[in-house]
Design a protein around this motif. Structure first.
Motif: not given
Lengths: 309, 393
Positions: A264-269, A283-300
């Protein structure tokens, strides 16, 4: 013969204690695991790029290496190893050397992805019978955690510090393993440390005993740079694999093979959270970074799966 | 038995390499040294040598290859020019400090800025403090002869230093001249086998090369190199003498030409010596007491010997085919003047920078320099001690 950790660990160490690498450092673990894959009767010459590993393991007059070893400079470990291998061929031909030697190079990501890249590319293209092992700790750790081409996006490094208008490194990690695959060499693999070390052992053995050039990229975390507790090294590498941040695969004569697929692929966070270098992403407002990191990993990951199918 | 032939300087060096049959060559093209690896590649292709010919992707990697190969126990060679030597810079120090007797055929060419492919000495002069022995040739014969002497010098157990064998780009590297060549077996006997005491591939015990040399040890390594360079002086003379016994061509640190009773002399390096010799003959015919000193060995620098050879002169001009941008002269000028400082009676000395980027050095230029020296002698004044000659305007 089936891999047996106990048996492997009972072999005499070829990289011995007393070196000055930090507790929780991946470099020494990578070296020991790779060298255990050498058949005990074979000799080896180790080449080492300038970096943590070199300055911590061979301070005159002490060395942690039981095999012949040469450090030349930061950017030329592959060419230096090629020179040793050329000498071996010449001296064998003239009957001046009879022993069977293997040639293994260790370089950090700075010495491999960046400054030593040309030297590596040239040596692989020329087809020297050697293994280049990159111990990838994702920054210039020896000089104090400066970003390299291997540093992942959003990592807080000393030349990409987080600040009022900065979220750490701006670029994604260079995919060196793919670049090495594109060289068309007989063997390329990506590995790291999982509990039994079977994956790295088998890849190292295949790399060493494949004729011609081979490249091994080993994710080797750094507790100082990644800011995790020293005792958590194995947990960090496990998370890198389970989140597909660092997939385990090999490419034999151009054929991709996934050597481990997470149930089961774990979330990148999960991988990012225990590391201080990604603290600002949580930190609050940093969610987008985790989302983008996740998108990159998913794509690769999807691309890799497609290649392995 | 010597053989007579006609070869360019590059061909002569490649021919010497074939006769020696080194273990490993790092090969990368750069004008004007390209022909050396090119001629050698044909020897490899024709099975005339047993060398591992490593076609690297840069000069940086050719020197890295040579360092790895020499540490592994092999005789390693390479050739380069100009920017190629500059790219090797960091590793030139490594080769010398690891005490690896690599042989580098340097075909001297100007450094870029602006780019230029012609001869001056700024490439090897830039590498003068890297710890390499440097031997310079005037002509093709000397390029060949010096190359054959490089390994017996550098590989001597008391020396163990890399050797740079330099010749002037195009002027000698590409010009075809008559040359006297040794027989292959003579060369093999003269050069011998490379027999390092310790090397990476040694059966008996492993070796670790290239440690982190912390402050308590670093300086000892450097003093060791410095001592080896001093020792090299006697070895260079011994090898020059032995070479002379074999060929009739004897070599020392420098060649003096009509210098014994000269009042004025020029000191220079390389192919310009031919021009200076013609000029000296012309002026001697007019009754002027002039002479020339052609330096062959720049590293180690023959301090005392050079001072002794020049001390009787009343004025000398030191000719540098290289700028050092010190605002006070070129590297040869600085070293020769330093050597003369130890003389009780010393000549007046002026330093000329000439011939940059292939600017021609003519007999008239040399005559003009002797005329200036005459003026120094007449007035007892040096005048401007640092001058350029041959530039327009």
């Amino acid at each position: 013969m089936a891999y047996n950790l106990k048996k492997e660990m009972s072999k005499p160490e070829r990289f011995v204690g007393g070196h000055r690498l930090c507790a929780g450092c991946g470099a020494g673990v990578a070296v020991r695991a790779v060298l255990r894959a050498l058949e005990p009767e074979d000799k080896a010459v180790i080449t080492n790029a300038t970096g943590c590993l070199e300055v911590s393991s061979f301070l005159y007059p002490y060395t942690a290496w039981t095999d012949s070893y040469i450090h030349n400079a930061f950017e030329n470990a592959a060419a230096t190893c090629g020179g040793v291998e050329a000498a071996y061929n010449a001296l064998r031909r003239r009957g001046k050397v009879q022993d069977q030697f293997k040639f293994i190079t260790f370089g950090g990501d700075g010495g491999t992805y960046d400054i030593g890249f040309q030297s590596l590319s040239g040596a692989m293209e020329r087809g020297h019978d050697m293994v280049y092992v990159c111990y990838d700790n994702e920054a210039y750790m020896n000089t104090g955690i400066q970003r390299s081409g291997a540093t992942p996006r959003f990592a807080d490094a000393t030349t990409t510090p987080v600040g009022r208008v900065s979220n750490g490194k701006r670029q994604n990690k260079k995919d060196l393993t793919e670049i090495m695959v594109a060289h068309g060499i007989p063997y390329v693999a990506q590995s790291t440390f999982l509990t039994s070390m079977k994956d790295l052992h088998e890849k190292a053995h295949r790399a060493i005993y494949t004729e011609g050039p081979a490249f091994l990229n080993v994710l080797s975390p750094c507790p100082r740079g990644w800011r995790y507790a020293a005792e958590d090294l194995a947990e960090i590498t496990r998370l890198a694999v389970e989140t597909c941040v660092w997939p385990l695969f090999e490419v034999i004569e151009g054929e991709y093979r996934l050597t481990y697929e997470p149930r089961k692929k774990l979330p990148v966070e999960e991988f990012m959270r225990p590391q201080g270098r990604f603290r600002h992403c949580f930190a609050p407002g940093g969610e987008w970074m985790i989302e983008e990191a996740q998108a990159w990993v998913d794509q690769k990951w999807e691309k890799l799966l497609a290649r392995c199918r | 038995m010597a053989k007579r032939d006609r070869l360019s300087g590059n061909e002569a060096v490649a021919y010497a390499m074939r006769q020696i049959d080194p273990d490993v060559m790092g090969a990368f093209p750069i004008t004007p040294s390209t022909e050396i690896p090119q001629y050698f590649a044909q020897y490899v292709a024709d099975g005339l040598v047993h060398t591992e010919y490593v076609t690297v992707e840069s000069e940086h990697s050719s020197m890295s290859t040579c360092i790895g190969a020499a540490a592994a126990g092999a005789r390693a060679v390479t050739a380069t020019s100009s920017c190629g030597l500059a790219l090797m810079w960091e590793l030139l120090y490594v080769a010398a400090s690891y005490r690896l007797p690599v042989t580098l055929a340097c075909v001297n060419r100007a450094l870029t800025g602006p780019i230029n492919i012609n001869n001056d000495h700024s490439d090897s002069m830039g590498a003068r403090d890297t710890g390499w022995i440097q031997i310079y040739a005037e002509n093709n014969q000397e390029a060949y002869d010096n190359y054959l002497q490089a390994m017996p010098i550098g590989e001597n157990p008391a020396v163990r230093l890399p050797v740079m064998v330099c010749q002037d780009g195009f002027i000698t590297s590409h010009a075809v001249e008559n040359i006297e060549l040794c027989e292959d077996d003579e060369v093999k006997a003269f050069v011998g086998e490379y027999q390092p005491e310790q090397y990476l591939l040694k059966h008996e015990n492993p070796l670790a090369v290239g440690p982190y040399g912390v402050s308590p040890y670093y300086m000892e390594a450097k003093v060791g190199q410095a001592e080896a360079m001093k020792t090299a002086k006697a070895v260079i003379l011994e090898i020059g003498r032995r070479f002379g016994e074999m060929t009739g061509r004897f070599y020392g640190f420098f060649e003096s030409y009509r210098l014994e009773d000269a009042e004025a002399a020029v000191v220079l390096i390389g192919s310009s010596a031919g021009t200076a010799r013609a000029c000296v003959d012309e002026l001697r015919a007019q009754g002027k007491r002039v002479g020339m000193l052609k330096l062959r060995v720049f590293r180690p620098f023959p301090f005392e010997e050079l001072a002794a050879a020049l001390s009787h002169c009343r004025a000398v001009a030191i000719l540098d085919k290289c700028e050092s941008f010190s605002a006070a002269g070129g590297p040869l000028g600085a070293e020769v003047r330093a050597a003369l400082y130890g003389c009780r009676e010393r000549p007046l000395a002026v330093n000329y920078v000439y011939g940059l980027g292939g600017r021609d050095f003519r007999v008239e230029d040399c005559t003009q320099i002797f005329r200036a020296l005459e003026e120094c002698i007449r007035t007892g004044e040096t005048g401007a001690p640092y001058r350029h000659i041959g530039q327009r305007g």
